[in-house]
Design an enzyme around this catalytic site. Structure first.
Site, PDB file in Angstrom:
ATOM      1  N   TYR A   8       0.653  -1.165   0.165  1.00 31.17           N
ATOM      2  CA  TYR A   8       0.665   0.084   0.530  1.00 31.17           C
ATOM      3  C   TYR A   8       0.769   1.623   0.258  1.00 31.17           C
ATOM      4  O   TYR A   8       0.356   2.363  -0.689  1.00 31.17           O
ATOM      5  CB  TYR A   8      -0.658  -0.105   1.920  1.00 31.17           C
ATOM      6  CG  TYR A   8      -1.776  -0.896   1.370  1.00 31.17           C
ATOM      7  CD1 TYR A   8      -2.582  -1.427  -0.050  1.00 31.17           C
ATOM      8  CD2 TYR A   8      -2.125  -1.858   1.900  1.00 31.17           C
ATOM      9  CE1 TYR A   8      -3.029  -2.979  -0.463  1.00 31.17           C
ATOM     10  CE2 TYR A   8      -3.387  -3.156   2.341  1.00 31.17           C
ATOM     11  CZ  TYR A   8      -4.202  -3.763   1.124  1.00 31.17           C
ATOM     12  OH  TYR A   8      -4.726  -3.939   1.187  1.00 31.17           O
TER      13      TYR A   8
HETATM   14  C1  COA Z   1      -1.177  -8.243   1.026  1.00 31.08           C
HETATM   15  C2  COA Z   1      -0.816  -9.361  -0.494  1.00 31.08           C
HETATM   16  C3  COA Z   1      -2.426  -9.198  -1.074  1.00 31.08           C
HETATM   17  C4  COA Z   1       0.035  -8.961  -0.718  1.00 31.08           C
HETATM   18  O1  COA Z   1       0.281  -9.596  -1.983  1.00 31.08           O
HETATM   19  P1  COA Z   1       2.367 -10.056  -2.291  1.00 31.08           P
HETATM   20  O2  COA Z   1       1.822 -10.814  -3.871  1.00 31.08           O
HETATM   21  O3  COA Z   1       2.735 -10.842  -1.082  1.00 31.08           O
HETATM   22  O4  COA Z   1       2.418  -8.909  -2.595  1.00 31.08           O
HETATM   23  P2  COA Z   1       3.118  -7.956  -3.738  1.00 31.08           P
HETATM   24  O5  COA Z   1       2.896  -7.940  -5.358  1.00 31.08           O
HETATM   25  O6  COA Z   1       3.594  -6.445  -3.298  1.00 31.08           O
HETATM   26  O7  COA Z   1       4.444  -8.578  -4.468  1.00 31.08           O
HETATM   27  C5  COA Z   1       5.908  -7.851  -3.864  1.00 31.08           C
HETATM   28  C6  COA Z   1       6.517  -8.563  -3.193  1.00 31.08           C
HETATM   29  O8  COA Z   1       7.386  -9.214  -3.897  1.00 31.08           O
HETATM   30  C7  COA Z   1       8.744  -8.899  -4.614  1.00 31.08           C
HETATM   31  N1  COA Z   1       7.961  -9.104  -6.305  1.00 31.08           N
HETATM   32  C8  COA Z   1       9.219 -10.503  -7.068  1.00 31.08           C
HETATM   33  N2  COA Z   1       8.616 -10.621  -8.164  1.00 31.08           N
HETATM   34  C9  COA Z   1       8.165  -8.760  -8.496  1.00 31.08           C
HETATM   35  C10 COA Z   1       7.544  -8.134  -9.498  1.00 31.08           C
HETATM   36  N3  COA Z   1       7.492  -8.786 -10.781  1.00 31.08           N
HETATM   37  N4  COA Z   1       6.355  -7.602  -9.879  1.00 31.08           N
HETATM   38  C11 COA Z   1       6.934  -6.858  -7.839  1.00 31.08           C
HETATM   39  N5  COA Z   1       7.509  -7.218  -6.499  1.00 31.08           N
HETATM   40  C12 COA Z   1       7.914  -8.259  -6.713  1.00 31.08           C
HETATM   41  C13 COA Z   1       8.674  -7.690  -3.668  1.00 31.08           C
HETATM   42  O9  COA Z   1       9.946  -7.700  -3.962  1.00 31.08           O
HETATM   43  C14 COA Z   1       7.738  -7.845  -2.466  1.00 31.08           C
HETATM   44  O10 COA Z   1       8.577  -8.826  -2.124  1.00 31.08           O
HETATM   45  P3  COA Z   1       8.286  -7.881  -0.077  1.00 31.08           P
HETATM   46  O11 COA Z   1       7.013  -7.688  -0.027  1.00 31.08           O
HETATM   47  O12 COA Z   1       9.131  -8.774   0.306  1.00 31.08           O
HETATM   48  O13 COA Z   1       9.059  -6.924  -0.515  1.00 31.08           O
HETATM   49  C15 COA Z   1      -0.834 -10.551  -0.017  1.00 31.08           C
HETATM   50  O14 COA Z   1       0.785 -10.509   0.834  1.00 31.08           O
HETATM   51  C16 COA Z   1      -1.440 -10.889   1.011  1.00 31.08           C
HETATM   52  O15 COA Z   1      -2.345 -11.506   1.098  1.00 31.08           O
HETATM   53  N6  COA Z   1      -0.586 -10.912   2.228  1.00 31.08           N
HETATM   54  C17 COA Z   1      -1.640 -11.811   3.652  1.00 31.08           C
HETATM   55  C18 COA Z   1      -3.617 -11.373   3.597  1.00 31.08           C
HETATM   56  C19 COA Z   1      -3.165  -9.359   3.633  1.00 31.08           C
HETATM   57  O16 COA Z   1      -2.602  -8.954   4.860  1.00 31.08           O
HETATM   58  N7  COA Z   1      -3.952  -9.000   2.654  1.00 31.08           N
HETATM   59  C20 COA Z   1      -4.270  -7.289   2.998  1.00 31.08           C
HETATM   60  C21 COA Z   1      -5.426  -7.180   4.499  1.00 31.08           C
HETATM   61  S1  COA Z   1      -5.957  -5.756   4.255  1.00 31.08           S
END
Ligand code: COA
Length: 209
Positions: free
Chosen positions: A166
């Site tokens: 975010y």
């Molecule tokens: C929050 C959530 C949806 C994010 O989804 P995600 O796929 O894990 O995260 P992102 O799309 O931001 O991926 C970014 C991460 O991937 C990495 N990455 C790898 N390849 C990537 C690419 N091609 N593009 C972007 N990021 C990449 C980034 O470095 C980053 O790593 P970091 O988070 O360790 O810094 C997920 O982590 C989740 O479901 N969390 C638990 C539930 C939650 O909290 N939901 C939100 C409640 S409001």
């Protein structure tokens, strides 16, 4: 799910869901949610009627992600709808804004024309490859509302993937440490104007934006 760490580097497939698709996939989508949020098993049964009702709301949109080797098995879900003053979340957030002393004209301006990002979850085995950001971008790219608002649990130092995503996407504080009625946890309400900024990493990314 496979635990092969290389599996998720492959380009995910992102697809919009109709309300009928969404309801048909509800058990799988709720399973992602319960696993990602580490909620107790059984939570999905309470949430199912609510998610199903949300799919009938004005301005509702949902996007799912799957992996190419299992296109029928979603690994991520994002959805939301247009906010309006009759909704519980809107009323709660309005109260929170009043408590932190936001002037009423500012509150009206923020809550007048927004998209509520209601849920965004990626299965833990598929996290960390940009799928969450790709879902967020696809969900928001054609929205006509002035702003997007969401609530997310407070965590120390904003140190989890949701917070990092975010903040990277430009979301700013609207209300911090807000306690919704019926939930003991503290949440942050975050928001930003739409449209989202162009993705700075689009050149390097393996996933569709
Ligand atoms: C929050 C959530 C949806 C994010 O989804 P995600 O796929 O894990 O995260 P992102 O799309 O931001 O991926 C970014 C991460 O991937 C990495 N990455 C790898 N390849 C990537 C690419 N091609 N593009 C972007 N990021 C990449 C980034 O470095 C980053 O790593 P970091 O988070 O360790 O810094 C997920 O982590 C989740 O479901 N969390 C638990 C539930 C939650 O909290 N939901 C939100 C409640 S409001």
């Amino acid at each position: 799910m496979s635990t092969d760490p290389n599996r998720y580097v492959a380009k995910p497939i992102l697809f919009d869901l109709t309300p009928a698709d969404f309801r048909a996939h509800l058990p799988a989508l709720l399973s992602i949610y319960v696993t990602a949020m580490r909620y107790p098993r059984g939570t999905e049964h309470h949430r199912a009627p609510m998610w199903s009702e949300h799919a009938g709301r004005s301005g509702w949109k949902a996007v799912a992600a799957a992996l190419p080797d299992a296109p029928g098995t979603p690994v991520g879900i994002a959805y939301g709808y247009r906010g309006n003053p009759h909704q519980w979340w809107n009323q709660q957030v309005r109260t929170g804004m009043r408590h932190v002393g936001l002037p009423s004209d500012r509150i009206d301006e923020i809550l007048d024309d927004y998209f509520e990002l209601t849920e965004l979850h990626v299965h833990p085995e598929a996290q960390g490859h940009g799928i969450g950001e790709a879902l967020l971008r696809r969900l928001l790219h054609d929205r006509t509302e002035r702003t997007v608002l969401l609530s997310t649990p407070e965590v120390p130092e904003e140190d989890n993937r949701a917070w990092r995503l975010y903040r990277r996407a430009g979301f700013e504080d609207v209300v911090r440490r807000f306690v919704f009625t019926g939930d003991a946890r503290a949440f942050a309400v975050l928001g930003r104007r739409l449209p989202l900024d162009p993705d700075p990493s689009s050149g390097r990314s393996e996933v569709p934006r």
